[in-house]
Design a protein around this motif. Structure first.
Motif, PDB file in Angstrom:
ATOM      1  N   ALA A   1       0.947  -1.005   0.116  1.00  0.00           N
ATOM      2  CA  ALA A   1       0.392   0.227  -0.366  1.00  0.00           C
ATOM      3  C   ALA A   1       0.634   1.287   0.210  1.00  0.00           C
ATOM      4  O   ALA A   1       0.506   2.965  -0.603  1.00  0.00           O
ATOM      5  CB  ALA A   1      -0.753   0.115   1.374  1.00  0.00           C
ATOM      6  N   ARG A   2       2.216   1.535   1.148  1.00  0.00           N
ATOM      7  CA  ARG A   2       2.638   2.548   0.949  1.00  0.00           C
ATOM      8  C   ARG A   2       3.443   2.818  -0.709  1.00  0.00           C
ATOM      9  O   ARG A   2       3.640   3.510  -0.690  1.00  0.00           O
ATOM     10  CB  ARG A   2       3.917   2.280   2.000  1.00  0.00           C
ATOM     11  CG  ARG A   2       3.401   2.541   3.674  1.00  0.00           C
ATOM     12  CD  ARG A   2       3.950   2.921   4.692  1.00  0.00           C
ATOM     13  NE  ARG A   2       5.658   2.999   4.659  1.00  0.00           N
ATOM     14  CZ  ARG A   2       6.431   2.319   4.979  1.00  0.00           C
ATOM     15  NH1 ARG A   2       6.651   1.028   5.536  1.00  0.00           N
ATOM     16  NH2 ARG A   2       7.247   3.117   4.682  1.00  0.00           N
ATOM     17  N   ILE A   3       4.178   1.931  -0.879  1.00  0.00           N
ATOM     18  CA  ILE A   3       5.513   1.405  -1.991  1.00  0.00           C
ATOM     19  C   ILE A   3       3.745   1.723  -3.565  1.00  0.00           C
ATOM     20  O   ILE A   3       4.199   3.040  -3.708  1.00  0.00           O
ATOM     21  CB  ILE A   3       5.492   0.087  -2.143  1.00  0.00           C
ATOM     22  CG1 ILE A   3       6.318  -0.442  -1.647  1.00  0.00           C
ATOM     23  CG2 ILE A   3       6.416   0.203  -3.654  1.00  0.00           C
ATOM     24  CD1 ILE A   3       6.953  -1.996  -1.938  1.00  0.00           C
ATOM     25  N   ALA A   4       3.297   1.557  -3.070  1.00  0.00           N
ATOM     26  CA  ALA A   4       2.037   1.908  -4.603  1.00  0.00           C
ATOM     27  C   ALA A   4       1.525   3.619  -3.884  1.00  0.00           C
ATOM     28  O   ALA A   4       1.414   4.020  -5.380  1.00  0.00           O
ATOM     29  CB  ALA A   4       0.770   0.579  -4.843  1.00  0.00           C
ATOM     30  N   GLY A   5       1.501   3.916  -2.879  1.00  0.00           N
ATOM     31  CA  GLY A   5       0.937   5.233  -3.212  1.00  0.00           C
ATOM     32  C   GLY A   5       1.745   5.881  -3.405  1.00  0.00           C
ATOM     33  O   GLY A   5       1.546   7.677  -3.932  1.00  0.00           O
ATOM     34  N   GLU A   6       3.964   6.333  -3.594  1.00  0.00           N
ATOM     35  CA  GLU A   6       3.884   6.751  -4.162  1.00  0.00           C
ATOM     36  C   GLU A   6       4.611   6.687  -4.777  1.00  0.00           C
ATOM     37  O   GLU A   6       5.498   7.236  -5.810  1.00  0.00           O
ATOM     38  CB  GLU A   6       5.689   7.044  -3.167  1.00  0.00           C
ATOM     39  CG  GLU A   6       5.257   7.362  -1.311  1.00  0.00           C
ATOM     40  CD  GLU A   6       6.166   7.234  -0.118  1.00  0.00           C
ATOM     41  OE1 GLU A   6       7.201   7.306  -0.894  1.00  0.00           O
ATOM     42  OE2 GLU A   6       6.137   6.696   0.571  1.00  0.00           O
ATOM     43  N   ALA A   7       3.645   5.583  -6.453  1.00  0.00           N
ATOM     44  CA  ALA A   7       4.238   4.698  -7.099  1.00  0.00           C
ATOM     45  C   ALA A   7       4.559   6.005  -8.527  1.00  0.00           C
ATOM     46  O   ALA A   7       3.557   6.847  -8.764  1.00  0.00           O
ATOM     47  CB  ALA A   7       4.023   3.164  -7.820  1.00  0.00           C
TER      48      ALA A   7
END
Length: 257
Positions: A157-163
């Motif tokens: 979720a965190r990675i996707a949020g900043e991808a």
């Protein structure tokens, strides 16, 4: 929308990878034109490194051949300048933190943007340490592309949020290379990304057959293939271009259906 993200606008994307300078930079340049002609939507250019930790034996050997042949980062930048006179296909570098760091991070990223690159993938940089590279990329207008692995779980979720650009979904644990079957639940990985962010997801590591490509494209927005292409370069050397082009066309056709 970035140029990398736009590569997914025409349907499922096929993304081939080649190691720059294997068998030579002149051949790598011809491969880019031929792969675009054969249907590639975005191309990953590998900058060779002496200790490519994410790579299996096929791409490791290609790195060694390219370095032994005298390939340098500057010569690769010059090749991209030539490519950009003839092609506007989205291009991203895949390499290792050490390559960028030893060149000078700001200088590397600025030069990459100046010659016409669109993104950067560094598989050995953990998400928590990415800002050292992602910040300069943002300033230069390059997408810093994040990877998620089957073990990422709560971090997805965190990675996707900043991808940026697209999310690189690693299909299998371990290093790159051809696999007989892919057992990871790619569908749920992609769903976790989409629940947090509407961004394209492409699957890589281990895909080599049209059947695998079709299956993975059914669960994601695109498919990345490296080792199978690098193996063709190894087998056919200076004569690899038509063989790679035929393979890319076959894989793109599989992804389309």
């Amino acid at each position: 929308m970035s140029k990398v993200a736009r590569a997914f606008e025409k349907g499922k994307a096929f993304i081939p990878f080649v190691t720059c300078g294997d068998p030579s930079l002149a051949v790598t340049e011809e491969l880019v034109y031929a792969m675009e002609e054969a249907g590639a939507d975005l191309i990953e250019l590998g900058i060779p490194f002496s200790d490519p930790t994410a790579e299996g034996p096929v791409i490791q050997a290609a790195n060694m051949r390219a370095l032994a042949g005298g390939v340098t980062t500057d010569k690769i930048f010059d090749m991209v300048r030539r490519i950009r006179k003839r092609s506007s296909i989205p291009l991203v570098f895949m390499t290792y933190a050490n390559v960028v760091f030893s060149y000078g991070t700001e200088r590397f990223v600025r030069t990459a943007a100046d010659v016409g690159m669109d993104g950067l993938i560094l598989p050995d940089v953990p998400f928590e340490e990415k800002e050292e590279f992602a910040g300069p990329c943002r300033t230069a207008g390059l997408d810093f592309i994040s990877l998620i692995a089957p073990t990422s779980h709560q971090r997805i979720a965190r990675i996707a949020g900043e991808a940026e650009g697209f999310v690189y979904c690693v299909s299998s644990m371990g290093v790159t290379g051809v696999r007989r079957e892919i057992t990871t639940d790619i569908g749920s990985m992609v769903q976790l990304v989409k629940d947090n962010r509407q961004i394209p997801c492409a699957v890589g590591f281990g895909i080599s057959t049209p059947q695998q490509a079709r299956e993975m494209a059914g669960k994601s927005d695109g498919v990345i293939v490296g080792s199978a292409i690098v193996r063709l370069c190894q087998e056919y050397k200076e004569d690899c271009v038509p063989h790679v082009a035929a393979y890319v066309k076959e894989m793109k056709d599989a992804v389309r259906t």
